[in-house]
Enzyme design. Structure first.
Site: not given
Length: 154
Positions: A111, A123
């Site tokens: 998350e 990411y």
């Protein structure tokens, strides 16, 4: 790049309670809502994968991850603010992916705060894709902040 990093190679070592004061000091400089010493100690006692990236005695960053059946959930990854922008986050993601594959994981999950665009870009460049959202997941200055759920096929 600091003088320390020019003369000393970086490498990984297991996170231990003896090093948690240094970890928490970085955590407090890096985040408005940092993990506590107890959060890290609980992770170690739970047997989570917790690694420090160090150059000599200097902690450059760290990660904590929880193993599942065929997946690994990244709980915390942090580069010391003094050493950000030098590629250490990607080095830690590489180490995490390597370890995850070695324990049979097929997926990485995490998350990230909706406001943390820099981390989201890192990411995504690594291969993580947005797969969902968790409403009111993180504490915020006022109220709560949503999280973006991301996964990466190994």
């Amino acid at each position: 790049m600091s003088a320390v990093l020019k003369t000393v190679e970086a490498g990984f070592e297991p996170m231990t309670e003896a090093r948690l004061d240094a970890v928490v000091a970085i955590e407090q400089r890096a985040y408005e809502h940092p993990w506590t010493w107890g959060n890290f100690a609980d992770s170690l006692r739970s047997g989570y994968q917790a690694q420090l990236l160090c150059a000599g005695d200097v902690v450059l960053g760290y990660f904590v991850a929880m193993r599942g059946v065929d997946e690994v959930h990244l709980l915390n990854i942090t580069v010391d603010p003094d050493h950000q922008g030098q590629g250490w986050g990607r080095v830690m993601l590489d180490a995490l992916a390597l370890w995850s594959r070695s324990v049979g994981a097929e997926w990485l999950w995490l998350e990230v705060r909706t406001s943390n665009l820099r981390a989201q870009r890192i990411y995504e460049s690594y291969g993580f894709r947005r797969v969902g959202e968790r409403k009111h997941y993180y504490p915020a200055r006022v109220g709560r902040e949503d999280a973006i759920v991301m996964s990466c096929k190994l």
